[in-house]
Design an enzyme around this catalytic site. Sequence first.
Site, PDB file in Angstrom:
ATOM      1  N   ARG A  55      24.191  44.366  35.881  1.00 57.58           N
ATOM      2  CA  ARG A  55      25.624  43.767  35.768  1.00 57.58           C
ATOM      3  C   ARG A  55      25.996  42.359  36.828  1.00 57.58           C
ATOM      4  O   ARG A  55      27.028  41.857  36.317  1.00 57.58           O
ATOM      5  CB  ARG A  55      27.035  45.166  35.868  1.00 57.58           C
ATOM      6  N   ASP A 168      46.608  49.075  33.825  1.00 59.25           N
ATOM      7  CA  ASP A 168      45.141  49.081  34.326  1.00 59.25           C
ATOM      8  C   ASP A 168      44.883  48.025  35.332  1.00 59.25           C
ATOM      9  O   ASP A 168      45.902  46.673  35.276  1.00 59.25           O
ATOM     10  CB  ASP A 168      44.165  47.944  33.414  1.00 59.25           C
TER      11      ASP A 168
END
Length: 298
Positions: A55, A168
């Site tokens: 990733r 978030d």
Amino acid sequence: MTAATPASQSPAAPAAAGRREFPFEKRHFEFIARMLHQLAGIALAPHKVEMVYSRLARRLRELNLADFDAYCALLESEDGGNEIGFLVNALTTNLTSFFRESHHFDYLAKTVVPDIRARHGGESSHPRLRLWSAGCSSGQEPYTIAMVLAAAFGPELRRWDAKILATDIDTHMIDTARRGVYPAEVAASIPGPLRDRFTRRLREDGEAKIVVEEDLKRLITFKPLNLLEHWPMKGPFDAIFCRNVLIYFDRAGRTQVIENFARLLEPGGCLFLGHSESLYGVSNRFRQTGPTIYRRLP
């Protein structure tokens, strides 16, 4: 948020450099894991080395960085704070959808809303209603909560001081959530009457999209927040959704977050967790009332 897909190789395993675009050593993994835990409270298990490499290699290409030494140096630099959001986003899977784990929203409509009406409905001309989506990702969860409230209360909602907080750690997810624009196919999980009432179709960049109506957006305030840092909100909240977030924290982090939720929830207020999460051995401030549904004790 949901759990990132684990990999089978450990950091101590051979680097397999011939198959890698960038050399990735144990010290790189340990540095990234340590920084992610310090800054975001997220615990990276040792077996996730290959997931981390795959990733973050994409991120190195996007930044035109030569190697992981350069990436680690960036994280330590004055600009590193801007990269943390990208790091968190890369190493967690922001998998979300409208009406995901639908039993939570059934409980919200059929049990929580009547309880709130009974407790606060007669208090004033504008009784207070507060809900929080903690770890809201790209926004489908708080918009779902807003749809349920608007449908359950009906026109009566106008007389309530009703607000939904959505937070978030990833500022890019917050920006996406605030826009409220999604690929058209994700609307399939929204019940037809609610989809027709609260979304409309449009074309953007040649693709079919849906956009959430402004009346629904006005119920929600989107803010960036690291759950392991200072919380500016004072509460109290009638319900908190924190689903598929605690799985990223170690035991101390989970305990800290849950105790703070208990502090901010109304007595009897609801806490909704993800399908693989539990308060067993974490807190005695709640009683379970349904699958991953908990009530704060008085």
